[in-house]
Design a protein around this motif. Sequence first.
Motif: not given
Length: 483
Positions: A90-105
């Motif tokens: 989430q980024n409250n400043e930009n007003g965005l939220v997301g739920f990706p299945d994965f984050l890969i380093r």
Amino acid sequence: MDKINSKLIKASDAVSWVSCKRRIWLQMHQPTEYEADPFIQLLCDAGLQHERSILQQLRRDHTVFQATSFDDTSALMQQGAPVIYQARLQNNENGLVGFPDFLIRHENGLYQAADAKLTQRENKKALQIQLGVYRRLLNNQLPAIVFLGDGRTASLGNEVDMLVNAFIDDMKRLQIQSDQPHVRYSHSRCRICSYFIHCRAQFEAKQDISLLHGMHGRTAELLAQAGIHSIAQLASQDAENLPDVSHLSSLKRKQRVVQQARSVLNDEIIQLNEVILPEGTWVHFDIEDNPLVTTRNRHVYLWGLLAPPYTDKEFDYIWTDDEAQDYVGWLSFLEKMKRYRARYASLVFAHYSNHEKVTIQKYAERYAMLDDDTVQWLLGLRNEPSPLFDLQKAVLDNLVLPIAGYGLKEICKHPKLVNFQWQIEASGSQWSVVQFSRFLESSDIQIKQRLKTELLAYNRDDVTATRKLELWLRSFSNPKQAV
């Protein structure tokens, strides 16, 4: 919807945004609870299964941590977790939220968002926006990753930024907009929307021209700019005087759309030409297939046929229990075609839409059998016409009907047209996919037999409906063809 999500733009809203901005506005301002359609739920379940499959693959090569919250996701990223499952950004400043299945380093220490998608196309706009929003939330230049349903992996980078910008701008406008957005009716998309009844009443009250079969939304908008808003207004036009607009530039198309408006307005059939049907012994043909298979090749589990004298006793079929029997089912179908060919001197295999012919072509290619004698005969690959005959083409070429769509059921169920009713009221193409999925999943012999019986009854009604449609069409033919 929790407090945070109600204020932020969700990446998952991209699907609704692409299909209908009014749906997003209604979800924001007039939220409603609804039960997922069984077919939609089946697709969701299949998507989750694909996601679990990708999770298992990643676990073979990496240590995977499952996130439980926004803060937990942030903490796992700071710790350098190799793979984070069910991440929350989430980024409250930009007003965005997301739920990706994965984050890969990545090897550089930054993270790439990744989603598992059943689709086989990475160029779908909604998919590109959703993954693009994830990239925006991660705020780095690494491409997002898509694990597609056909086994491929695709990457999405800066090329999706313009789509993301347009999505965010539109979503912000929708949040503060007081009136619901103006949209056009779509016969395919609107019927699966939870706000269908709400919007359909408005379209019908205005006699909106987008209710007409074959009317593109862009075409309706341009006609409205020319002063043609309602079905009645379009019906009163001379086709020659209609403006050249998108999807409506030829005189033939203009004539057809005016005739469609008149047919709906007056609730009447308009006959364009004499319906000429091929001579020979008619055998009606319909297939049921399962698109949710592991190979991503549709498995035809039921090849149904109805031969003279067209009673329930003449219903003939090939059934296969699962995808493993696919090749055997295909060969059994070809063998049955050979027997029909030997039995009747002149054959017409009648079906509705080109799906059956396309499927035969794909099966022949799948099993390298384009040189097979029966395949070549069915597809008309030699110096003789194909025995396959598309009844939908016969309808569209010769008749204008007072209906919104020209599907088999819409024509056959209409009381003023064919007036044939299926035994199982809820049955349909999506229903059959759900029923066969239940058949595959069940280990109870009695339940499997009941589901198979229902699917056979549905297919038998389909081929009986095409027979009834044939007879109805003959009433628009010359007397020599009457039966």
